[in-house]
Design a protein around this motif. Structure first.
Motif, PDB file in Angstrom:
ATOM      1  N   LEU A 328      19.717   0.910 -34.787  1.00  0.00           N
ATOM      2  CA  LEU A 328      19.304   1.594 -36.018  1.00  0.00           C
ATOM      3  C   LEU A 328      18.121   0.867 -36.662  1.00  0.00           C
ATOM      4  N   PHE A 329      18.134  -0.450 -36.625  1.00  0.00           N
ATOM      5  CA  PHE A 329      17.025  -1.224 -37.192  1.00  0.00           C
ATOM      6  C   PHE A 329      15.737  -0.965 -36.430  1.00  0.00           C
ATOM      7  N   SER A 330      15.832  -0.862 -35.103  1.00  0.00           N
ATOM      8  CA  SER A 330      14.631  -0.653 -34.285  1.00  0.00           C
ATOM      9  C   SER A 330      14.043   0.734 -34.470  1.00  0.00           C
ATOM     10  N   ARG A 331      14.885   1.717 -34.874  1.00  0.00           N
ATOM     11  CA  ARG A 331      14.388   3.088 -35.058  1.00  0.00           C
ATOM     12  C   ARG A 331      13.404   3.177 -36.222  1.00  0.00           C
ATOM     13  N   THR A 339      10.095  -0.666 -24.752  1.00  0.00           N
ATOM     14  CA  THR A 339      11.033  -1.416 -25.578  1.00  0.00           C
ATOM     15  C   THR A 339      12.080  -0.495 -26.172  1.00  0.00           C
ATOM     16  N   LYS A 340      11.654   0.677 -26.624  1.00  0.00           N
ATOM     17  CA  LYS A 340      12.604   1.643 -27.182  1.00  0.00           C
ATOM     18  C   LYS A 340      13.619   2.096 -26.130  1.00  0.00           C
ATOM     19  N   ILE A 341      13.141   2.281 -24.901  1.00  0.00           N
ATOM     20  CA  ILE A 341      14.049   2.690 -23.820  1.00  0.00           C
ATOM     21  C   ILE A 341      15.089   1.605 -23.569  1.00  0.00           C
ATOM     22  N   ALA A 342      14.641   0.348 -23.553  1.00  0.00           N
ATOM     23  CA  ALA A 342      15.570  -0.763 -23.300  1.00  0.00           C
ATOM     24  C   ALA A 342      16.645  -0.831 -24.375  1.00  0.00           C
ATOM     25  N   ILE A 343      16.264  -0.692 -25.641  1.00  0.00           N
ATOM     26  CA  ILE A 343      17.240  -0.755 -26.737  1.00  0.00           C
ATOM     27  C   ILE A 343      18.187   0.436 -26.690  1.00  0.00           C
ATOM     28  N   SER A 344      17.676   1.599 -26.344  1.00  0.00           N
ATOM     29  CA  SER A 344      18.529   2.794 -26.248  1.00  0.00           C
ATOM     30  C   SER A 344      19.561   2.649 -25.129  1.00  0.00           C
ATOM     31  N   LEU A 345      19.135   2.122 -23.991  1.00  0.00           N
ATOM     32  CA  LEU A 345      20.065   1.912 -22.878  1.00  0.00           C
ATOM     33  C   LEU A 345      21.111   0.854 -23.224  1.00  0.00           C
ATOM     34  N   LEU A 346      20.708  -0.163 -23.964  1.00  0.00           N
ATOM     35  CA  LEU A 346      21.659  -1.182 -24.410  1.00  0.00           C
ATOM     36  C   LEU A 346      22.738  -0.550 -25.283  1.00  0.00           C
ATOM     37  N   ALA A 347      22.340   0.309 -26.210  1.00  0.00           N
ATOM     38  CA  ALA A 347      23.308   0.967 -27.087  1.00  0.00           C
ATOM     39  C   ALA A 347      24.236   1.886 -26.306  1.00  0.00           C
ATOM     40  N   ALA A 348      23.674   2.664 -25.381  1.00  0.00           N
ATOM     41  CA  ALA A 348      24.501   3.576 -24.581  1.00  0.00           C
ATOM     42  C   ALA A 348      25.504   2.808 -23.737  1.00  0.00           C
ATOM     43  N   MET A 349      25.078   1.683 -23.150  1.00  0.00           N
ATOM     44  CA  MET A 349      25.972   0.883 -22.315  1.00  0.00           C
ATOM     45  C   MET A 349      27.061   0.227 -23.155  1.00  0.00           C
ATOM     46  N   PHE A 383      21.001  -5.375 -19.941  1.00  0.00           N
ATOM     47  CA  PHE A 383      20.169  -4.650 -20.910  1.00  0.00           C
ATOM     48  C   PHE A 383      19.797  -5.538 -22.094  1.00  0.00           C
ATOM     49  N   ALA A 384      20.711  -6.425 -22.495  1.00  0.00           N
ATOM     50  CA  ALA A 384      20.400  -7.343 -23.595  1.00  0.00           C
ATOM     51  C   ALA A 384      19.246  -8.271 -23.217  1.00  0.00           C
ATOM     52  N   ILE A 385      19.252  -8.767 -21.982  1.00  0.00           N
ATOM     53  CA  ILE A 385      18.172  -9.642 -21.526  1.00  0.00           C
ATOM     54  C   ILE A 385      16.871  -8.858 -21.400  1.00  0.00           C
ATOM     55  N   TRP A 386      16.960  -7.623 -20.945  1.00  0.00           N
ATOM     56  CA  TRP A 386      15.759  -6.790 -20.865  1.00  0.00           C
ATOM     57  C   TRP A 386      15.138  -6.597 -22.246  1.00  0.00           C
ATOM     58  N   VAL A 387      15.964  -6.329 -23.244  1.00  0.00           N
ATOM     59  CA  VAL A 387      15.461  -6.165 -24.614  1.00  0.00           C
ATOM     60  C   VAL A 387      14.754  -7.439 -25.073  1.00  0.00           C
ATOM     61  N   LEU A 388      15.368  -8.589 -24.809  1.00  0.00           N
ATOM     62  CA  LEU A 388      14.749  -9.856 -25.201  1.00  0.00           C
ATOM     63  C   LEU A 388      13.412 -10.080 -24.488  1.00  0.00           C
ATOM     64  N   ALA A 389      13.346  -9.675 -23.215  1.00  0.00           N
ATOM     65  CA  ALA A 389      12.087  -9.808 -22.481  1.00  0.00           C
ATOM     66  C   ALA A 389      11.007  -8.897 -23.059  1.00  0.00           C
ATOM     67  N   GLU A 390      11.398  -7.731 -23.515  1.00  0.00           N
ATOM     68  CA  GLU A 390      10.430  -6.805 -24.111  1.00  0.00           C
ATOM     69  C   GLU A 390       9.920  -7.315 -25.459  1.00  0.00           C
ATOM     70  N   LEU A 391      10.755  -8.022 -26.203  1.00  0.00           N
ATOM     71  CA  LEU A 391      10.390  -8.463 -27.541  1.00  0.00           C
ATOM     72  C   LEU A 391       9.782  -9.862 -27.568  1.00  0.00           C
TER      73      LEU A 391
END
Length: 396
Positions: A328-331, A339-349, A383-391
């Motif tokens: 929600l914060f990233s939206r 980056t948005k895709i990575a965060i969305s997949l993290l939430a879905a998972m 997915f959490a690590i992917w998000v960190l790599a994107e940010l």
């Protein structure tokens, strides 16, 4: 002596060709210095975008093999196969028993240990073969992981594909693979020990199981992070206050996801998933009466199955809440599409993983569903690590 106009005109005409000749000469001299004395013309590759892609893909492949080892290890534990091999030999055990007499000899060794005497005293030879092959497959997969790290490391090192910083990281990964194998045998030994004061089902120490799983997750996370940073270029984003808050939020969330996965080792080690098979309450209470049954109180966190299951529930719900908040914060921010895709997949998972966990609990921990839930924890960590790599910040 002054030059004639014609000679000056000729020199200016030939200047580009002379410059190229000097460049080729310098490159040749560098190659000779970097090569071995026996082959002075051999050139050593310099790390660049192409070599980074090769190394990055290799590390992602290695991290995939680690996932396979984690999943196979979980299935081995769920089928109660982990104590079937009572010896550890690096090379000799790579070949399983071939003849009937060899199988009988291996079965006889197994009969001398607590698991057979207390739990499996009616086990037949065909049943023993099944659990033996499960543990044998897990150990062979571990050796495959070791070779996948060590052999390419030697090759890429000789080819000059590693930067100085990457050399240290790769050596650390290889050392950790060896440590992981030794830790696995140290864990198995705890389940083979005679415990006259205990008449419970023989099992490995939950502390050693947690250490074994935790080291595998650290190895996986480090390999995945290094591979992603080599393959995915950092985004050019202004370091605004909101972006820095998002980075800190993502780091805290990733740490919570890792801790939740680690707590699952205590649930598995104590069979705590079979204690209270209801949700959201535990039986008819939010906080069960026996949550502090052990003394001293700190002992309950690691040895009381009720407390271990309660803590895993809290950590799971906490992870889901944190990931939802991160989404929600990233939206409310302008972020790159990837980056948005990575965060969305993290939430879905995260929601998928919670659903798997509740289903596993309510259905009394069936092997297939429990293995899927364990695999889901690794997927969530991915997915959490992917998000960190994107940010991550741009390198200076």
């Amino acid at each position: 002596m002054p030059k004639s106009p014609l000679s000056l005109l000729y020199f200016q005409h030939q200047r580009p060709q002379l410059r190229q000749w000097f460049v080729r000469r310098n490159r040749s001299s560098i190659s000779v210095e970097a090569g071995s004395p026996s082959t002075p013309t051999a050139a050593i590759a310099v790390p660049n975008a192409a070599t980074n892609r090769i190394v990055g893909r290799w590390l992602l492949g290695c991290s995939g093999l680690v996932v396979g080892a984690v999943v196979l290890g979980g299935v081995t534990r769920l089928t109660e196969s982990g104590l079937s091999m009572v010896d550890w030999h690096l090379v000799r055990e790579m070949k399983p028993p071939q003849s009937e007499s060899e199988w009988e000899a291996e079965f006889s060794k197994y009969k001398q240990f607590p698991e057979f005497k207390i739990l499996n005293h009616e086990m037949t030879l065909p049943e023993f073969k099944f659990i033996f092959y499960m543990e044998w497959g897990h150990r062979m997969w571990g050796r495959l992981v070791g070779l996948a790290y060590i052999l390419p490391t030697v090759y890429f090192w000789r080819k000059g594909y590693f930067t100085r910083s990457l050399k240290g990281k790769v050596l650390g990964l290889c050392g950790f693979v060896v440590f992981q194998g030794l830790l696995g045998w140290y864990m198995v030994k705890s389940g083979l020990e005679e415990k006259p004061e205990s008449h419970d089902v023989p099992r490995v120490s939950q502390y050693r199981l947690c250490a074994h799983l935790g080291s595998a997750l650290v190895l996986y996370s480090a390999s995945l992070w290094t591979g992603l940073t080599l393959l995915l270029p950092a985004h050019k984003m202004a370091d605004t206050r909101r972006l820095m808050q998002l980075r800190r939020f993502a780091k805290g969330t990733g740490g919570l996801v890792f801790l939740t996965a680690l707590s699952g080792a205590f649930v598995a080690g104590l069979d705590a998933g079979l204690v209270y098979n209801s949700f959201p309450k535990m039986a008819d209470k939010w906080i069960p009466d026996d949550i502090l049954a052990f003394s001293p109180a700190l002992k309950n966190i690691f040895e009381n199955p009720t407390t271990v299951q309660f803590d895993h529930r809290i950590l799971g719900i906490g992870s889901l809440t944190a990931i939802t908040g991160l989404y929600l914060f990233s939206r409310r921010m302008v972020l790159p599409r990837r980056t948005k895709i990575a965060i969305s997949l993290l939430a879905a998972m995260a929601y998928t993983q919670v659903a798997l966990g509740i289903s596993t609990l309510l259905l009394y921990v069936p092997t297939s569903l429990a293995a899927t839930h364990q695999s889901g924890s690794v997927a969530l960590l991915t997915f959490a690590i992917w998000v960190l790599a994107e940010l991550r910040k741009m390198p200076k």
